[in-house]
Write a protein that holds these residues in place. Structure first.
Motif, PDB file in Angstrom:
ATOM      1  N   LEU A 167       0.859  -1.182   0.000  1.00 33.46           N
ATOM      2  CA  LEU A 167       0.000   0.000   0.000  1.00 33.46           C
ATOM      3  C   LEU A 167       0.895   1.232   0.000  1.00 33.46           C
ATOM      4  CD1 LEU A 167      -2.656  -0.934   2.740  1.00 33.46           C
ATOM      5  CD2 LEU A 167      -3.024  -0.849   0.253  1.00 33.46           C
ATOM      6  N   LEU A 168       0.453   2.236  -0.747  1.00 33.88           N
ATOM      7  CA  LEU A 168       1.212   3.478  -0.829  1.00 33.88           C
ATOM      8  C   LEU A 168       0.322   4.603  -0.302  1.00 33.88           C
ATOM      9  CD1 LEU A 168       3.850   4.797  -1.840  1.00 33.88           C
ATOM     10  CD2 LEU A 168       2.826   4.870  -4.125  1.00 33.88           C
ATOM     11  N   PHE A 169       0.803   5.277   0.749  1.00 32.59           N
ATOM     12  CA  PHE A 169       0.027   6.300   1.420  1.00 32.59           C
ATOM     13  C   PHE A 169       0.726   7.646   1.217  1.00 32.59           C
ATOM     14  CE2 PHE A 169      -0.940   8.847   5.200  1.00 32.59           C
ATOM     15  CZ  PHE A 169      -2.326   8.736   5.260  1.00 32.59           C
ATOM     16  N   VAL A 170      -0.022   8.640   0.755  1.00 29.49           N
ATOM     17  CA  VAL A 170       0.553   9.964   0.472  1.00 29.49           C
ATOM     18  C   VAL A 170      -0.183  11.004   1.312  1.00 29.49           C
ATOM     19  CG1 VAL A 170       1.027  11.700  -1.300  1.00 29.49           C
ATOM     20  CG2 VAL A 170       1.068   9.265  -1.899  1.00 29.49           C
ATOM     21  N   ARG A 171       0.567  11.841   1.987  1.00 32.08           N
ATOM     22  CA  ARG A 171      -0.045  12.913   2.780  1.00 32.08           C
ATOM     23  C   ARG A 171       0.839  14.157   2.714  1.00 32.08           C
ATOM     24  NH1 ARG A 171       1.327  10.728   8.951  1.00 32.08           N
ATOM     25  NH2 ARG A 171       3.578  10.854   8.731  1.00 32.08           N
ATOM     26  N   ARG A 172       0.287  15.248   3.191  1.00 29.77           N
ATOM     27  CA  ARG A 172       1.092  16.470   3.239  1.00 29.77           C
ATOM     28  C   ARG A 172       2.251  16.259   4.208  1.00 29.77           C
ATOM     29  NH1 ARG A 172      -2.354  19.265   0.423  1.00 29.77           N
ATOM     30  NH2 ARG A 172      -4.558  19.196   0.961  1.00 29.77           N
ATOM     31  N   ALA A 173       3.414  16.744   3.824  1.00 31.84           N
ATOM     32  CA  ALA A 173       4.582  16.618   4.685  1.00 31.84           C
ATOM     33  C   ALA A 173       4.399  17.466   5.931  1.00 31.84           C
ATOM     34  CB  ALA A 173       5.836  17.053   3.930  1.00 31.84           C
ATOM     35  N   ALA A 174       4.918  16.969   7.045  1.00 29.72           N
ATOM     36  CA  ALA A 174       4.710  17.632   8.328  1.00 29.72           C
ATOM     37  C   ALA A 174       5.295  19.042   8.333  1.00 29.72           C
ATOM     38  CB  ALA A 174       5.336  16.794   9.443  1.00 29.72           C
ATOM     39  N   GLU A 175       6.460  19.202   7.747  1.00 29.65           N
ATOM     40  CA  GLU A 175       7.180  20.463   7.941  1.00 29.65           C
ATOM     41  C   GLU A 175       7.366  21.270   6.666  1.00 29.65           C
ATOM     42  OE1 GLU A 175      10.855  19.518   9.796  1.00 29.65           O
ATOM     43  OE2 GLU A 175       9.911  18.120  11.185  1.00 29.65           O
ATOM     44  N   ALA A 176       6.659  20.934   5.624  1.00 26.82           N
ATOM     45  CA  ALA A 176       6.891  21.649   4.367  1.00 26.82           C
ATOM     46  C   ALA A 176       5.583  21.749   3.600  1.00 26.82           C
ATOM     47  CB  ALA A 176       7.943  20.920   3.537  1.00 26.82           C
ATOM     48  N   ALA A 177       5.663  22.447   2.497  1.00 26.25           N
ATOM     49  CA  ALA A 177       4.477  22.598   1.671  1.00 26.25           C
ATOM     50  C   ALA A 177       4.228  21.364   0.815  1.00 26.25           C
ATOM     51  CB  ALA A 177       4.649  23.814   0.766  1.00 26.25           C
ATOM     52  N   GLY A 178       5.206  20.480   0.713  1.00 26.39           N
ATOM     53  CA  GLY A 178       5.115  19.342  -0.206  1.00 26.39           C
ATOM     54  C   GLY A 178       4.364  18.152   0.351  1.00 26.39           C
ATOM     55  N   LEU A 179       4.530  17.026  -0.325  1.00 29.35           N
ATOM     56  CA  LEU A 179       3.873  15.787   0.064  1.00 29.35           C
ATOM     57  C   LEU A 179       4.927  14.761   0.456  1.00 29.35           C
ATOM     58  CD1 LEU A 179       1.368  15.555  -2.924  1.00 29.35           C
ATOM     59  CD2 LEU A 179       0.803  16.155  -0.562  1.00 29.35           C
ATOM     60  N   GLU A 180       4.521  13.774   1.246  1.00 30.13           N
ATOM     61  CA  GLU A 180       5.426  12.674   1.551  1.00 30.13           C
ATOM     62  C   GLU A 180       4.694  11.364   1.327  1.00 30.13           C
ATOM     63  OE1 GLU A 180       6.358  13.606   5.669  1.00 30.13           O
ATOM     64  OE2 GLU A 180       4.902  12.100   6.346  1.00 30.13           O
ATOM     65  N   ALA A 181       5.439  10.353   0.904  1.00 29.60           N
ATOM     66  CA  ALA A 181       4.854   9.053   0.577  1.00 29.60           C
ATOM     67  C   ALA A 181       5.422   7.984   1.494  1.00 29.60           C
ATOM     68  CB  ALA A 181       5.155   8.702  -0.876  1.00 29.60           C
ATOM     69  N   HIS A 182       4.537   7.072   1.912  1.00 29.29           N
ATOM     70  CA  HIS A 182       4.940   5.949   2.756  1.00 29.29           C
ATOM     71  C   HIS A 182       4.470   4.658   2.107  1.00 29.29           C
ATOM     72  CE1 HIS A 182       6.169   8.435   6.199  1.00 29.29           C
ATOM     73  NE2 HIS A 182       5.263   9.278   5.703  1.00 29.29           N
ATOM     74  N   PHE A 183       5.396   3.717   1.954  1.00 26.40           N
ATOM     75  CA  PHE A 183       5.066   2.440   1.331  1.00 26.40           C
ATOM     76  C   PHE A 183       5.132   1.342   2.386  1.00 26.40           C
ATOM     77  CE2 PHE A 183       6.478  -1.522  -0.685  1.00 26.40           C
ATOM     78  CZ  PHE A 183       5.344  -1.754  -1.458  1.00 26.40           C
ATOM     79  N   VAL A 184       4.085   0.517   2.434  1.00 26.02           N
ATOM     80  CA  VAL A 184       4.000  -0.557   3.418  1.00 26.02           C
ATOM     81  C   VAL A 184       3.905  -1.890   2.694  1.00 26.02           C
ATOM     82  CG1 VAL A 184       2.887  -1.243   5.574  1.00 26.02           C
ATOM     83  CG2 VAL A 184       2.462   1.025   4.632  1.00 26.02           C
TER      84      VAL A 184
END
Lengths: 361, 361
Positions: free
Chosen positions: A39-56
């Motif tokens: 599964l690939l989960f994408v959310r807004r990055a905690a400390e920036a304007a961008g996005l971050e992705a997490h793969f499980v």
């Protein structure tokens, strides 16, 4: 457009905080993972304007995921993937979650949503479809490499098909020769359809021996490095006669006319019509019973469709098949199929196998 | 239980008026249709207490559907299948419609539901799963026939595997020999995993040559008449040494112990434990990293699972695999897999290939 910016545009369009990508070919395209669970989960990055992705993924893929995955942080929980995301707080503060409504079953969505009580699940279709269609230079090289194997197999078949050989024997050679030459697997069950069987566009190979004077439709392809090839050639085993030659020439003219004008921006139905007009003018309009082609890449059939049913403009850098055919019931069929890449003012043909009518004596 | 009475029980359980069966393997099981596009609609019969079934497919399958379909009225509209059902009034008066929530995407359900404004769509899982698991005598003969091809291919391989042959060459032979012997297709990509590759339960064949002294795990199967075979054997190419022999003997004892007690009514985890206990007692408990087996039929993996994760009683007349393994990382692996049919007091083994350790010199 990159994976993250594509997802970002969808998040914005749907006013969502995060996205769950679960369709494996899309996951592979987005982050490189080639395994069968993730599964690939994408959310807004905690400390920036961008996005971050997490793969499980699961424990079978611990090493493989670390080696393959780019653009996402890899997680390998000791238990199920979705409950891990929940437990680790990935849904905390998420109000609206985008998911792939065209790839998630109702039961799966309900199971997942039952574990995220405060999250509103927003179904969207084709989140990555257009981005996936636009192939990079490396992706095109992968398709070309797969196609090269298929063309080698075609050359081999020309030496081995003769009257008396069955469709099944040819199909068995097709799979053997592809895999032995390095293909990961076939991209679909090969079609070997001789004589009247050729009039069925999706015929399955039978134990019918190929007779002299028959046309044989051969449609085959493989996966290599995850990317598909797909090619159809129609050959004659012995002299096929005047009408068969005329039908063959018609299909070839139709196919080459479509390739001549294929480019980014032309509408799908307009391109289909270029081939269909040639066939109609030759008097065979009732016997071209399918659309002109389809996109291909990590899947052998992808968006876009090339068909009189749809009228969207075709995207730049898509790899698509061009495969008109004429099928005369209970008599014979002809189909010729190449893969082309659509560029701004023309297309590049990835298929190099000859298109003259080959008569095997 | 027949298809209609099974659907009838689900209708009653969910207080529904009609059911839409859309999962193709279930459609094939229910009414015999083997094509790639169709919908099966079940409702109360107009003039009787019973149910009636309507099958809809497209023009490619006009003849085939008439020949194949039993227990349902065949419809071949000139346009899309679901809109045809709507237009022909099949949903008139339907208040609650059962659908296969485990096989229908959220987007598909939404598209369909948008065309049936007055119908409440009730998702249910596993509507036909238990009925599909109970194989008839004819279905078992189909599985046996597919398995016979796989065993012929195994005999062939024993004559052709030797040191220096690559995993890929063996895999290519597996597909060629299956199809040339009449299989419709392979039921999964064959596994040929030699030496340390054998420690990966789902290894893909590589260009690695098989060396003398190595064990080779071979897992393969095909479809014939729609039904799957599936068999694993582990052979030695040259003398494999004492520990490999000990591991092999342990897996064989575990597999035979499970077959000895396999029967309808035993719980899934209890049967898994019979094999697992043998492996644990031999000191390899950490290296049997998957469940004991799975149902098979029209799909190569079906309900029920045989696993320590689930504890339901196993159903009578199910065809299931029994396939324990031991995988020693970076050294070698052993797996032995048969298909058995569960009966009331024992099971019938459909697999006849030998289980002694075969050493190919």
């Amino acid at each position: 457009m990159s994976f993250l910016s594509t997802v970002g545009a969808s998040l914005k369009e749907h006013d969502a905080d995060a996205a769950l990508i679960s369709f494996l070919p899309d996951i592979r395209w987005a982050c490189g993972f080639t395994g069968s669970n993730g599964l690939l989960f994408v959310r807004r990055a905690a400390e920036a304007a961008g996005l971050e992705a997490h793969f499980v993924t699961d424990g079978r893929y611990t090493v493989q995921a670390q080696e393959e995955v780019t653009e996402a942080t890899v997680h390998v929980p000791g238990y199920q993937l979705f409950p891990y995301l929940v437990k680790e707080g990935f849904f905390d503060g998420i109000e609206r979650l985008l998911f792939q409504a065209d790839h998630v079953s109702v039961a799966q969505r309900d199971t997942w949503a039952g574990q995220t009580a405060d999250v509103r699940w927003i179904g969207a279709q084709e989140i990555l479809t257009r981005a996936v269609a636009q192939k990079t230079a490396q992706e095109i090289e992968h398709i070309r490499a797969a196609q090269l194997i298929t063309e080698e197999v075609f050359s081999f078949l020309l030496q081995h098909i003769q009257p008396g050989v069955t469709e099944r024997e040819v199909a068995a050679q097709i799979v053997y020769q592809h895999i032995n030459r390095g293909a990961d697997k076939l991209s679909f069950d090969p079609i070997v359809a001789a004589g009247p069987r050729g009039a069925l566009p999706h015929a399955r190979p039978t134990d019918r021996p190929i007779a002299s004077g028959e046309l044989v439709v051969i449609d085959m392809g493989c996966f290599l490095n995850g990317y598909a090839s797909d090619m159809t050639r129609t050959v004659a085993v012995g002299e096929p006669g005047k009408e068969a030659r005329n039908v063959y020439a018609t299909v070839r003219r139709a196919q080459e006319a479509a390739i001549e004008v294929a480019r980014a921006g032309i509408s799908s139905d307009a391109l289909d019509a270029v081939a269909r007009d040639v066939i109609e003018e030759a008097g065979y309009g009732d016997f071209f019973s399918h659309g002109l082609g389809h996109g291909l890449g990590l899947q052998v059939h992808e968006w876009p469709r090339l068909s009189y049913h749809v009228s969207y403009p075709l995207p730049a850098d898509a790899a698509v098949t061009i495969e008109p055919g004429i099928y005369l019931p209970e008599r014979f069929g002809v189909r010729i199929e190449d893969i082309v890449v659509l560029r701004d003012s023309s297309c590049v043909n990835l298929t190099t196998a000859p298109k003259n009518l080959i008569v095997i004596d």
